[in-house]
Design an enzyme around this catalytic site. Sequence first.
Site, mmCIF file in Angstrom:
data_model
loop_
_atom_site.group_PDB
_atom_site.id
_atom_site.type_symbol
_atom_site.label_atom_id
_atom_site.label_comp_id
_atom_site.label_asym_id
_atom_site.label_seq_id
_atom_site.Cartn_x
_atom_site.Cartn_y
_atom_site.Cartn_z
ATOM 1 N N PRO A 10 -7.401 60.391 -0.505
ATOM 2 C CA PRO A 10 -7.784 59.706 0.729
ATOM 3 C C PRO A 10 -6.996 58.434 1.006
ATOM 4 C CG PRO A 10 -9.598 59.688 -0.867
ATOM 5 C CD PRO A 10 -8.510 60.516 -1.439
ATOM 6 N N ASN A 11 -6.656 58.296 2.272
ATOM 7 C CA ASN A 11 -5.992 57.118 2.843
ATOM 8 C C ASN A 11 -4.520 56.981 2.473
ATOM 9 O OD1 ASN A 11 -8.410 56.161 4.152
ATOM 10 N ND2 ASN A 11 -9.119 55.595 2.112
ATOM 11 N N ARG A 18 -1.059 50.683 5.404
ATOM 12 C CA ARG A 18 -2.277 50.230 4.746
ATOM 13 C C ARG A 18 -1.968 49.219 3.644
ATOM 14 N NH1 ARG A 18 -5.284 53.347 0.125
ATOM 15 N NH2 ARG A 18 -7.161 52.097 -0.019
ATOM 16 N N TYR A 23 0.116 48.174 -1.668
ATOM 17 C CA TYR A 23 0.740 49.493 -1.796
ATOM 18 C C TYR A 23 2.208 49.527 -1.377
ATOM 19 C CZ TYR A 23 -4.118 50.760 -2.319
ATOM 20 O OH TYR A 23 -5.415 50.835 -2.756
ATOM 21 N N ASN A 74 -2.715 61.470 -7.182
ATOM 22 C CA ASN A 74 -3.254 60.153 -6.885
ATOM 23 C C ASN A 74 -4.530 60.444 -6.110
ATOM 24 O OD1 ASN A 74 -3.994 57.660 -5.897
ATOM 25 N ND2 ASN A 74 -1.911 57.020 -5.439
ATOM 26 N N ALA A 77 -9.618 56.682 -4.156
ATOM 27 C CA ALA A 77 -10.950 56.234 -4.570
ATOM 28 C C ALA A 77 -11.732 57.312 -5.316
ATOM 29 C CB ALA A 77 -11.743 55.751 -3.361
ATOM 30 N N ASP A 87 -13.674 67.922 -12.973
ATOM 31 C CA ASP A 87 -13.947 69.263 -13.487
ATOM 32 C C ASP A 87 -12.887 70.267 -13.034
ATOM 33 O OD1 ASP A 87 -16.162 68.245 -14.769
ATOM 34 O OD2 ASP A 87 -17.611 69.087 -13.339
ATOM 35 N N GLU A 98 -2.061 61.583 -13.741
ATOM 36 C CA GLU A 98 -2.757 60.701 -12.805
ATOM 37 C C GLU A 98 -1.836 59.544 -12.439
ATOM 38 O OE1 GLU A 98 -6.628 57.711 -12.761
ATOM 39 O OE2 GLU A 98 -6.306 59.001 -14.490
ATOM 40 N N HIS A 100 -1.270 55.967 -9.846
ATOM 41 C CA HIS A 100 -1.752 54.945 -8.915
ATOM 42 C C HIS A 100 -0.600 53.989 -8.645
ATOM 43 C CE1 HIS A 100 -5.817 56.341 -9.400
ATOM 44 N NE2 HIS A 100 -5.574 56.395 -10.701
ATOM 45 N N SER A 102 -0.945 50.919 -7.378
ATOM 46 C CA SER A 102 -1.352 49.582 -7.817
ATOM 47 C C SER A 102 -1.829 49.652 -9.267
ATOM 48 C CB SER A 102 -2.480 49.046 -6.921
ATOM 49 O OG SER A 102 -3.661 49.802 -7.111
ATOM 50 N N ARG A 107 -7.433 45.177 -10.750
ATOM 51 C CA ARG A 107 -8.083 45.057 -9.446
ATOM 52 C C ARG A 107 -9.598 44.937 -9.612
ATOM 53 N NH1 ARG A 107 -5.902 49.138 -5.216
ATOM 54 N NH2 ARG A 107 -7.001 47.669 -3.866
#
Length: 145
Positions: A10-11, A18, A23, A74, A77, A87, A98, A100, A102, A107
């Site tokens: 998301p986003n 953003r 970012y 990524n 949230a 799962d 995984e 990210h 940032s 954070r």
Amino acid sequence: MKKILVIHGPNLNLLGEREPGVYGSDAYDSINSEITERALKREMHCEVFQSNHEGEIIDTLHLARKNFDGVIINAGAYTHYSYAIRDAISAIKIPVVEVHMSNIHAREEFRRHSVIAPVCCGQIAGFGKASYLLAVDALNEILKD
């Protein structure tokens, strides 16, 4: 040729617009171009998927198990609370990295815990768009075996 999938949660379609202080200012399409170019240099085919919807991410992970050798995700949230995505990653039995942009550990408190980390082969965070590029390199090494 190995095939990898990059999943943006998301986003992330708003990258470049953003919160550029968090970012960066590179646009979503530009970042994806760099990711796919890096994969090609590593002799890997890369496809990119983005969704703001948890179920679509889960469905895409399920499909990935038959069509890809590895995944970079990524989860945005969803990283911090989606046991359903956790799962799905656990179920597909292909390596998942995984990512990210940032440093989630520097954070807000709620961002410091990843429910998906225990089922991923590794986590790369805090290097901006380079986090994705490092993940491509990591998958390349993992998939050599």
